[in-house]
Write an enzyme that holds these catalytic residues in place. Sequence first.
Site, PDB file in Angstrom:
ATOM      1  CB  CYS A  55      36.663 -35.898  66.757  1.00  0.00           C
ATOM      2  SG  CYS A  55      38.454 -35.615  66.799  1.00  0.00           S
ATOM      3  CG  ASP A  60      44.131 -20.540  78.674  1.00  0.00           C
ATOM      4  OD1 ASP A  60      44.298 -21.726  78.992  1.00  0.00           O
ATOM      5  OD2 ASP A  60      44.503 -20.069  77.585  1.00  0.00           O
ATOM      6  CB  CYS A  77      24.386 -36.678  72.701  1.00  0.00           C
ATOM      7  SG  CYS A  77      25.145 -35.737  71.381  1.00  0.00           S
ATOM      8  CB  CYS A 108      43.515 -32.504  69.700  1.00  0.00           C
ATOM      9  SG  CYS A 108      42.383 -31.111  69.700  1.00  0.00           S
ATOM     10  CB  CYS A 124      39.908 -27.896  65.608  1.00  0.00           C
ATOM     11  SG  CYS A 124      38.671 -29.116  65.129  1.00  0.00           S
ATOM     12  CB  CYS A 174      26.713 -35.557  77.348  1.00  0.00           C
ATOM     13  SG  CYS A 174      27.888 -34.205  77.140  1.00  0.00           S
TER      14      CYS A 174
HETATM   15  C1  B12 Z   1      45.562 -28.126  77.847  1.00  0.00           C
HETATM   16  C2  B12 Z   1      44.423 -27.361  77.210  1.00  0.00           C
HETATM   17  C3  B12 Z   1      44.075 -27.692  75.911  1.00  0.00           C
HETATM   18  C4  B12 Z   1      44.651 -28.906  75.194  1.00  0.00           C
HETATM   19  C5  B12 Z   1      43.938 -30.177  75.717  1.00  0.00           C
HETATM   20  C6  B12 Z   1      42.400 -30.084  75.644  1.00  0.00           C
HETATM   21  C7  B12 Z   1      41.653 -30.669  76.816  1.00  0.00           C
HETATM   22  N1  B12 Z   1      40.374 -30.895  76.596  1.00  0.00           N
HETATM   23  O1  B12 Z   1      42.184 -30.886  77.881  1.00  0.00           O
HETATM   24  C8  B12 Z   1      44.374 -28.532  73.712  1.00  0.00           C
HETATM   25  C9  B12 Z   1      45.562 -27.762  73.140  1.00  0.00           C
HETATM   26  C10 B12 Z   1      44.063 -29.700  72.795  1.00  0.00           C
HETATM   27  C11 B12 Z   1      43.206 -27.548  73.874  1.00  0.00           C
HETATM   28  C12 B12 Z   1      42.272 -27.322  72.902  1.00  0.00           C
HETATM   29  C13 B12 Z   1      41.187 -26.480  73.065  1.00  0.00           C
HETATM   30  N2  B12 Z   1      40.972 -25.619  74.078  1.00  0.00           N
HETATM   31 CO1  B12 Z   1      42.056 -25.600  75.689  1.00  0.00          CO
HETATM   32  N3  B12 Z   1      42.850 -25.589  77.382  1.00  0.00           N
HETATM   33  C14 B12 Z   1      43.748 -26.341  77.933  1.00  0.00           C
HETATM   34  C15 B12 Z   1      43.997 -25.929  79.394  1.00  0.00           C
HETATM   35  C16 B12 Z   1      45.269 -25.077  79.460  1.00  0.00           C
HETATM   36  C17 B12 Z   1      44.063 -27.076  80.389  1.00  0.00           C
HETATM   37  C18 B12 Z   1      42.929 -28.122  80.252  1.00  0.00           C
HETATM   38  C19 B12 Z   1      43.243 -29.390  81.051  1.00  0.00           C
HETATM   39  O2  B12 Z   1      43.469 -29.315  82.248  1.00  0.00           O
HETATM   40  N4  B12 Z   1      43.332 -30.503  80.358  1.00  0.00           N
HETATM   41  C20 B12 Z   1      43.752 -31.741  80.981  1.00  0.00           C
HETATM   42  C21 B12 Z   1      42.580 -32.676  81.211  1.00  0.00           C
HETATM   43  C22 B12 Z   1      43.007 -33.882  82.054  1.00  0.00           C
HETATM   44  O3  B12 Z   1      41.693 -31.972  81.948  1.00  0.00           O
HETATM   45  P1  B12 Z   1      40.120 -32.025  81.736  1.00  0.00           P
HETATM   46  O4  B12 Z   1      39.681 -32.001  80.350  1.00  0.00           O
HETATM   47  O5  B12 Z   1      39.638 -31.007  82.698  1.00  0.00           O
HETATM   48  O6  B12 Z   1      39.907 -33.537  82.220  1.00  0.00           O
HETATM   49  C23 B12 Z   1      38.879 -33.896  82.975  1.00  0.00           C
HETATM   50  C24 B12 Z   1      37.979 -34.815  82.262  1.00  0.00           C
HETATM   51  O7  B12 Z   1      38.762 -35.789  81.570  1.00  0.00           O
HETATM   52  C25 B12 Z   1      37.273 -35.339  83.451  1.00  0.00           C
HETATM   53  N5  B12 Z   1      36.874 -36.693  83.312  1.00  0.00           N
HETATM   54  C26 B12 Z   1      37.491 -37.777  83.736  1.00  0.00           C
HETATM   55  N6  B12 Z   1      36.768 -38.834  83.468  1.00  0.00           N
HETATM   56  C27 B12 Z   1      35.649 -38.391  82.884  1.00  0.00           C
HETATM   57  C28 B12 Z   1      34.549 -39.040  82.413  1.00  0.00           C
HETATM   58  C29 B12 Z   1      33.508 -38.309  81.812  1.00  0.00           C
HETATM   59  C30 B12 Z   1      32.298 -38.993  81.352  1.00  0.00           C
HETATM   60  C31 B12 Z   1      33.605 -36.913  81.672  1.00  0.00           C
HETATM   61  C32 B12 Z   1      32.524 -36.117  80.989  1.00  0.00           C
HETATM   62  C33 B12 Z   1      34.725 -36.274  82.163  1.00  0.00           C
HETATM   63  C34 B12 Z   1      35.730 -37.024  82.759  1.00  0.00           C
HETATM   64  O8  B12 Z   1      38.136 -35.248  84.567  1.00  0.00           O
HETATM   65  C35 B12 Z   1      39.351 -34.771  84.113  1.00  0.00           C
HETATM   66  C36 B12 Z   1      40.060 -34.135  85.266  1.00  0.00           C
HETATM   67  O9  B12 Z   1      40.446 -32.855  85.170  1.00  0.00           O
HETATM   68  C37 B12 Z   1      42.697 -25.065  79.688  1.00  0.00           C
HETATM   69  C38 B12 Z   1      42.921 -23.856  80.602  1.00  0.00           C
HETATM   70  C39 B12 Z   1      43.069 -24.287  82.042  1.00  0.00           C
HETATM   71  N7  B12 Z   1      44.020 -23.694  82.727  1.00  0.00           N
HETATM   72  O10 B12 Z   1      42.338 -25.120  82.533  1.00  0.00           O
HETATM   73  C40 B12 Z   1      42.252 -24.612  78.272  1.00  0.00           C
HETATM   74  C41 B12 Z   1      40.743 -24.623  77.980  1.00  0.00           C
HETATM   75  C42 B12 Z   1      40.211 -25.963  78.406  1.00  0.00           C
HETATM   76  N8  B12 Z   1      40.719 -24.558  76.516  1.00  0.00           N
HETATM   77  C43 B12 Z   1      39.739 -23.891  76.046  1.00  0.00           C
HETATM   78  C44 B12 Z   1      39.397 -23.830  74.663  1.00  0.00           C
HETATM   79  C45 B12 Z   1      38.431 -22.735  74.232  1.00  0.00           C
HETATM   80  C46 B12 Z   1      39.944 -24.763  73.766  1.00  0.00           C
HETATM   81  C47 B12 Z   1      39.475 -25.017  72.323  1.00  0.00           C
HETATM   82  C48 B12 Z   1      37.962 -24.966  72.160  1.00  0.00           C
HETATM   83  C49 B12 Z   1      40.141 -23.997  71.365  1.00  0.00           C
HETATM   84  C50 B12 Z   1      39.853 -24.269  69.909  1.00  0.00           C
HETATM   85  N9  B12 Z   1      38.721 -23.870  69.381  1.00  0.00           N
HETATM   86  O11 B12 Z   1      40.667 -24.844  69.229  1.00  0.00           O
HETATM   87  C51 B12 Z   1      40.058 -26.444  72.067  1.00  0.00           C
HETATM   88  C52 B12 Z   1      39.030 -27.546  72.426  1.00  0.00           C
HETATM   89  C53 B12 Z   1      39.567 -28.932  72.254  1.00  0.00           C
HETATM   90  C54 B12 Z   1      38.770 -29.927  73.075  1.00  0.00           C
HETATM   91  N10 B12 Z   1      37.933 -30.712  72.427  1.00  0.00           N
HETATM   92  O12 B12 Z   1      38.917 -29.971  74.294  1.00  0.00           O
HETATM   93  C55 B12 Z   1      38.863 -23.298  77.136  1.00  0.00           C
HETATM   94  C56 B12 Z   1      37.574 -24.111  77.231  1.00  0.00           C
HETATM   95  C57 B12 Z   1      36.372 -23.307  77.654  1.00  0.00           C
HETATM   96  C58 B12 Z   1      35.210 -24.219  77.944  1.00  0.00           C
HETATM   97  N11 B12 Z   1      34.028 -23.787  77.617  1.00  0.00           N
HETATM   98  O13 B12 Z   1      35.372 -25.297  78.466  1.00  0.00           O
HETATM   99  C59 B12 Z   1      39.821 -23.428  78.411  1.00  0.00           C
HETATM  100  C60 B12 Z   1      39.116 -23.737  79.710  1.00  0.00           C
HETATM  101  C61 B12 Z   1      40.553 -22.080  78.514  1.00  0.00           C
HETATM  102  C62 B12 Z   1      39.704 -21.007  79.213  1.00  0.00           C
HETATM  103  N12 B12 Z   1      40.103 -20.591  80.401  1.00  0.00           N
HETATM  104  O14 B12 Z   1      38.684 -20.584  78.737  1.00  0.00           O
HETATM  105  N13 B12 Z   1      43.187 -27.023  75.128  1.00  0.00           N
HETATM  106  S1  SF4 Z   2      27.879 -33.222  71.060  1.00  0.00           S
HETATM  107 FE1  SF4 Z   2      26.612 -34.424  72.450  1.00  0.00          FE
HETATM  108  S2  SF4 Z   2      28.061 -35.683  73.613  1.00  0.00           S
HETATM  109 FE2  SF4 Z   2      29.237 -34.058  72.608  1.00  0.00          FE
HETATM  110  S3  SF4 Z   2      29.398 -32.452  74.135  1.00  0.00           S
HETATM  111 FE3  SF4 Z   2      27.578 -31.994  72.912  1.00  0.00          FE
HETATM  112  S4  SF4 Z   2      25.867 -32.991  74.012  1.00  0.00           S
HETATM  113 FE4  SF4 Z   2      27.764 -33.832  74.824  1.00  0.00          FE
HETATM  114  S1  SF4 Z   3      39.072 -29.803  68.586  1.00  0.00           S
HETATM  115 FE1  SF4 Z   3      40.265 -31.683  68.720  1.00  0.00          FE
HETATM  116  S2  SF4 Z   3      38.826 -33.097  69.714  1.00  0.00           S
HETATM  117 FE2  SF4 Z   3      37.571 -31.442  68.877  1.00  0.00          FE
HETATM  118  S3  SF4 Z   3      36.977 -32.114  66.817  1.00  0.00           S
HETATM  119 FE3  SF4 Z   3      38.828 -30.881  66.615  1.00  0.00          FE
HETATM  120  S4  SF4 Z   3      40.437 -32.431  66.604  1.00  0.00           S
HETATM  121 FE4  SF4 Z   3      38.654 -33.410  67.490  1.00  0.00          FE
END
Ligand code: B12
Ligand code: SF4
Ligand code: SF4
Length: 315
Positions: free
Chosen positions: A195, A131, A188, A211, A239, A185
Amino acid sequence: MNQFQIGSNEIKHKALELGFHKAGVAIPSAPSTEVQALSSWLSLGYQADMSWMSNQRRQDIKLVMPEVKSLVCVALNYYTPHQHQEDSAYAKISRYAWGRDYHKVMHKKLKALSVWLESLHPDIKTRYYADTGPIQDKVWAQKAGIGWIAKNGNVISRSHGSWIFLGEVLTNLELTPDTPHTQHCGTCTRCIDACPTGAIVAEGVVDANRCIAYHTIENRSEELPETIKSKLQGWVAGCDICQDVCPWNQRFAKETSVAEFQPYPDNLAPDVAQLAEISDSEWDKRFTASALRRIKPEMLRRNARANIEAFQAKL
Ligand code: B12
Ligand code: SF4
Ligand code: SF4
């Protein structure tokens, strides 16, 4: 086998010996669908004020380490069986921040793995992140077979659920990759339905503007948007809703073996009124070596205040 006669299995074995719960290997590939997905996520403005997300290096691992040939990806389980308090007198802090700062815990182990790797041959180079770098941690974890990027935007492992932190060691060693993880998934949609702010705008795609985790941890404005305030449900730091409802977590989460992730008692059910008044010096004392330090004292007070206001508005 590479020129140094070191195999992927030996390295993964070492990672597990150092206390990681999962390890896998990925190799850098040409610009992929994930990079395109990141670009479109950015062009839609889903990064909100996190301008650092558009760092070009995040889209090309070779810009982070030009000589990289492989990534050793790891995961560390942080689950403990404690539950959040539902009483509105108490604030909710996400699990990720209950115990010692995970960056510190991950880095210590990642450093040990890197030092060990480099000790095997003077030409072996490494860099490690959790991270903490412009790297798509989730994408590499999925490629390395650790788990899949699930609809709730987190990586889920079949053995531990999504309560895992992710990290990686980049190295110039050529290693045999693992098979990328498949999606599980299915049909589901529990996380999307649960959310409260509709932040999961498509499967696996989180719009940070909506979020609660973004607003409580990253948003530095004096006030939270009204649309978020009314939906906070007690959260002052992150959250966990979309992970708490996930059947994979309900069935497969198991207690972590990492003692440092046991919650600091004050983090489990903090008094929301006290947090709304916490002084800077008290904040400094209370959140030593905690990931909560990213939430500055004025942000924590703001988040607690917003919850109190939302609760009073509902009375
Ligand atoms: C920016 C960021 C956030 C942002 C954006 C969240 C997000 N999901 O991207 C915010 C501030 C909201 C956030 C929140 C949280 N985060 Co954060 N965050 C990051 C960070 C720095 C970058 C993630 C990223 O690149 N996001 C940009 C998007 C584009 O990337 P992506 O989700 O990988 O997107 C992919 C999907 O969309 C996928 N995709 C495209 N089309 C499709 C279609 C389908 C069907 C599917 C399934 C996927 C898919 O491809 C995309 C390409 O990358 C990482 C650390 C890191 N350096 O990677 C931690 C990281 C993701 N966070 C982490 C955590 C723990 C959290 C929280 C749980 C903390 C909390 N309890 O509040 C929440 C979870 C929120 C959530 N529901 O995701 C952990 C997750 C661990 C894990 N098990 O995955 C990480 C990996 C940090 C770590 N090194 O451990 N986070
Ligand atoms: S709640 Fe259901 S859809 Fe969401 S991440 Fe878990 S298995 Fe996937
Ligand atoms: S962490 Fe963000 S995406 Fe997940 S339930 Fe909370 S508000 Fe929704």
